[in-house]
Motif scaffolding. Structure first.
Motif, short mmCIF file in Angstrom:
data_model
loop_
_atom_site.label_atom_id
_atom_site.label_comp_id
_atom_site.label_asym_id
_atom_site.label_seq_id
_atom_site.Cartn_x
_atom_site.Cartn_y
_atom_site.Cartn_z
N GLU A 151 4.50 -0.65 10.09
CA GLU A 151 5.46 -1.64 10.59
C GLU A 151 6.29 -2.27 9.48
OE1 GLU A 151 3.04 -4.32 12.86
OE2 GLU A 151 2.83 -2.88 14.51
N SER A 152 5.89 -2.09 8.23
CA SER A 152 6.59 -2.70 7.10
C SER A 152 7.81 -1.87 6.71
CB SER A 152 5.66 -2.82 5.89
OG SER A 152 4.57 -3.66 6.19
N LYS A 153 8.91 -2.55 6.50
CA LYS A 153 10.14 -1.88 6.07
C LYS A 153 10.46 -2.19 4.61
CE LYS A 153 10.75 -0.37 10.20
NZ LYS A 153 9.90 0.76 10.49
N ASP A 154 9.59 -2.99 3.97
CA ASP A 154 9.87 -3.47 2.62
C ASP A 154 9.01 -2.84 1.53
OD1 ASP A 154 7.51 -4.67 3.44
OD2 ASP A 154 8.00 -6.63 2.62
N HIS A 155 8.30 -1.75 1.81
CA HIS A 155 7.48 -1.07 0.82
C HIS A 155 6.53 -2.06 0.14
CE1 HIS A 155 11.18 1.27 1.37
NE2 HIS A 155 10.44 2.33 1.13
N PRO A 156 5.59 -2.64 0.91
CA PRO A 156 4.74 -3.71 0.37
C PRO A 156 3.72 -3.23 -0.66
CG PRO A 156 3.95 -3.04 2.52
CD PRO A 156 5.25 -2.30 2.28
N THR A 157 3.31 -4.17 -1.51
CA THR A 157 2.21 -3.93 -2.44
C THR A 157 0.91 -4.09 -1.66
OG1 THR A 157 2.06 -6.28 -3.00
CG2 THR A 157 3.51 -4.91 -4.39
N ALA A 158 -0.20 -3.73 -2.26
CA ALA A 158 -1.51 -3.90 -1.62
C ALA A 158 -1.75 -5.37 -1.28
CB ALA A 158 -2.62 -3.36 -2.52
N GLU A 159 -1.31 -6.26 -2.16
CA GLU A 159 -1.50 -7.69 -1.93
C GLU A 159 -0.73 -8.16 -0.70
OE1 GLU A 159 -0.75 -6.31 -4.89
OE2 GLU A 159 -2.54 -6.79 -6.08
N LYS A 160 0.49 -7.65 -0.51
CA LYS A 160 1.28 -7.99 0.68
C LYS A 160 0.62 -7.42 1.94
CE LYS A 160 5.02 -10.20 -0.67
NZ LYS A 160 5.22 -11.60 -0.32
N VAL A 161 0.13 -6.18 1.84
CA VAL A 161 -0.58 -5.58 2.98
C VAL A 161 -1.79 -6.44 3.34
CG1 VAL A 161 -1.88 -3.57 3.78
CG2 VAL A 161 0.23 -3.24 2.47
N LYS A 179 4.71 0.20 -12.88
CA LYS A 179 3.25 0.21 -12.88
C LYS A 179 2.63 -0.54 -11.70
CE LYS A 179 3.10 0.63 -17.86
NZ LYS A 179 2.72 0.03 -19.13
N GLN A 180 3.42 -0.84 -10.68
CA GLN A 180 2.95 -1.54 -9.48
C GLN A 180 3.05 -0.60 -8.29
OE1 GLN A 180 2.08 -5.11 -8.97
NE2 GLN A 180 1.37 -4.19 -7.09
N SER A 181 1.96 -0.45 -7.55
CA SER A 181 1.95 0.42 -6.37
C SER A 181 2.55 -0.30 -5.16
CB SER A 181 0.52 0.84 -6.03
OG SER A 181 0.02 1.70 -7.02
N HIS A 182 3.40 0.42 -4.45
CA HIS A 182 3.98 -0.03 -3.19
C HIS A 182 3.65 1.06 -2.18
CE1 HIS A 182 6.63 -3.18 -4.97
NE2 HIS A 182 6.46 -2.42 -6.04
N PHE A 183 3.61 0.70 -0.90
CA PHE A 183 3.20 1.67 0.12
C PHE A 183 4.20 1.69 1.27
CE2 PHE A 183 -0.44 0.37 -2.27
CZ PHE A 183 -1.10 1.56 -2.52
N GLU A 184 4.31 2.88 1.89
CA GLU A 184 5.17 3.04 3.06
C GLU A 184 4.55 4.06 4.00
OE1 GLU A 184 9.05 4.75 2.49
OE2 GLU A 184 8.33 6.07 0.94
N GLY A 185 4.86 3.90 5.26
CA GLY A 185 4.35 4.82 6.27
C GLY A 185 5.21 6.06 6.43
N ARG A 186 6.36 6.05 5.82
CA ARG A 186 7.27 7.19 5.91
C ARG A 186 6.86 8.23 4.86
NH1 ARG A 186 13.81 7.29 5.20
NH2 ARG A 186 13.94 9.52 5.59
N THR A 187 6.44 9.39 5.31
CA THR A 187 5.94 10.42 4.38
C THR A 187 6.84 11.65 4.33
OG1 THR A 187 4.51 11.35 6.10
CG2 THR A 187 3.53 9.68 4.65
#
Length: 137
Positions: free
Chosen positions: A24-34, A70-78
């Motif tokens: 649902e995130s469109k902002d490529h959140p970090t683990a902390e944001k998730v 050096k900061q991981s961001h995540f997205e559901g779009r693969t």
């Protein structure tokens, strides 16, 4: 040992919530944001669980990890796409470009097997460029 592997890959409520947050995130959140977002749905979740599940989802190919400074961001779009990172505000935006597909095809035509490609474009997003008076170069 086999039971440990099975337990690692099982679907849990935590995993489902974390996966949904990333999708649902469109902002490529970090683990902390998730973690902050998942905590609203499941107050007992820990940051460690979020890190572990994101790593698991990434290794399963369900989410993509993008490393910026050096900061991981995540997205559901693969699917096949790239990213533009604003040096001013840090915003990460998805980018579609046929040139990248063309380059990949040229490499594969030479017999290479391309498994993943990651292009990152850096600069100023539209908002920051306008704010800094650098829209047209």
């Amino acid at each position: 040992m086999e039971k440990v592997k099975e337990r690692k890959r099982r679907n849990t409520k935590q995993k489902a919530i974390i996966y949904q947050v990333v999708l649902e995130s469109k902002d490529h959140p970090t683990a902390e944001k998730v973690y902050e977002r998942a905590k609203k749905e499941l107050p007992s979740i820990s940051l460690g669980t979020v890190y572990r599940v994101l790593k698991e989802l990434s290794s399963e190919g369900k989410v993509r990890e993008i490393i910026v400074d050096k900061q991981s961001h995540f997205e559901g779009r693969t699917d096949f796409h790239h990213h533009f990172i604003c040096r001013e505000c840090g915003r990460i935006e998805d980018v579609e470009t046929p040139l990248c597909r063309y380059t990949c095809k040229k490499i594969e035509d030479k017999g290479y097997v391309v498994e993943d490609i990651e292009y990152k474009f850096y600069g100023l997003c539209k908002r920051c460029a306008q704010k800094l008076g650098r829209e047209d170069r």
